[in-house]
Enzyme design. Structure first.
Site, PDB file in Angstrom:
ATOM      1  N   SER A  67      38.305  -5.634 -28.097  1.00  0.00           N
ATOM      2  CA  SER A  67      37.478  -5.737 -26.896  1.00  0.00           C
ATOM      3  C   SER A  67      36.484  -4.576 -26.862  1.00  0.00           C
ATOM      4  O   SER A  67      36.590  -3.631 -27.635  1.00  0.00           O
ATOM      5  CB  SER A  67      38.353  -5.758 -25.644  1.00  0.00           C
ATOM      6  OG  SER A  67      39.169  -4.616 -25.589  1.00  0.00           O
ATOM      7  N   CYS A  68      35.535  -4.671 -25.956  1.00  0.00           N
ATOM      8  CA  CYS A  68      34.467  -3.689 -25.806  1.00  0.00           C
ATOM      9  C   CYS A  68      35.043  -2.276 -25.763  1.00  0.00           C
ATOM     10  O   CYS A  68      36.027  -2.054 -25.077  1.00  0.00           O
ATOM     11  CB  CYS A  68      33.701  -3.997 -24.519  1.00  0.00           C
ATOM     12  SG  CYS A  68      32.296  -2.919 -24.242  1.00  0.00           S
ATOM     13  N   PRO A  69      34.492  -1.365 -26.531  1.00  0.00           N
ATOM     14  CA  PRO A  69      33.242  -1.442 -27.307  1.00  0.00           C
ATOM     15  C   PRO A  69      33.461  -1.702 -28.797  1.00  0.00           C
ATOM     16  O   PRO A  69      32.533  -1.599 -29.573  1.00  0.00           O
ATOM     17  CB  PRO A  69      32.654  -0.059 -27.108  1.00  0.00           C
ATOM     18  CG  PRO A  69      33.859   0.838 -27.137  1.00  0.00           C
ATOM     19  CD  PRO A  69      34.942   0.035 -26.420  1.00  0.00           C
ATOM     20  N   ASP A 100      36.126 -11.736 -28.044  1.00  0.00           N
ATOM     21  CA  ASP A 100      35.722 -11.134 -26.773  1.00  0.00           C
ATOM     22  C   ASP A 100      34.415 -11.778 -26.314  1.00  0.00           C
ATOM     23  O   ASP A 100      33.379 -11.634 -26.976  1.00  0.00           O
ATOM     24  CB  ASP A 100      35.552  -9.627 -26.953  1.00  0.00           C
ATOM     25  CG  ASP A 100      35.092  -8.915 -25.692  1.00  0.00           C
ATOM     26  OD1 ASP A 100      35.121  -9.536 -24.600  1.00  0.00           O
ATOM     27  OD2 ASP A 100      34.708  -7.742 -25.780  1.00  0.00           O
ATOM     28  N   ASP A 147      27.042  -7.747 -25.474  1.00  0.00           N
ATOM     29  CA  ASP A 147      27.145  -6.401 -26.060  1.00  0.00           C
ATOM     30  C   ASP A 147      26.392  -6.303 -27.378  1.00  0.00           C
ATOM     31  O   ASP A 147      25.628  -5.350 -27.598  1.00  0.00           O
ATOM     32  CB  ASP A 147      28.614  -6.017 -26.281  1.00  0.00           C
ATOM     33  CG  ASP A 147      29.381  -5.835 -24.984  1.00  0.00           C
ATOM     34  OD1 ASP A 147      28.737  -5.724 -23.922  1.00  0.00           O
ATOM     35  OD2 ASP A 147      30.622  -5.810 -25.043  1.00  0.00           O
TER      36      ASP A 147
END
Length: 81
Positions: A17-19, A44, A50
């Site tokens: 998941s981010c980042p 994600d 993103d």
């Protein structure tokens, strides 16, 4: 429908998941030659925005395409320099 690119490398960031999808994509593109295309496979949903934002602000890459499938998101990034 699948994008038709000459893929130099596929980066699997499923489960990250981010980042991390952006961080790992940056690391993978650093190792590519100019003109090479990296396919990034993620789970994600945030990776869509993103990676788009990261590529827009990064002179050395171009986001060619993005595909949203059943819980899998594919991104195609070309190294430009």
């Amino acid at each position: 429908m699948s994008a038709e690119y000459d893929i130099a490398e596929t980066l699997d960031v499923k489960g990250a998941s981010c980042p991390m999808p952006v961080v790992k994509t940056k690391g993978a593109t650093d190792d590519l030659a100019a003109g090479d295309v990296l396919e990034v496979v993620a789970t994600d949903s945030g990776s869509m925005s993103d990676l788009d934002g990261w590529a827009a602000g990064t002179a050395s890459v171009e986001l060619l395409d993005q595909e949203a499938g059943d819980d899998v998101y594919k991104h195609y990034v070309r190294k430009t320099e």
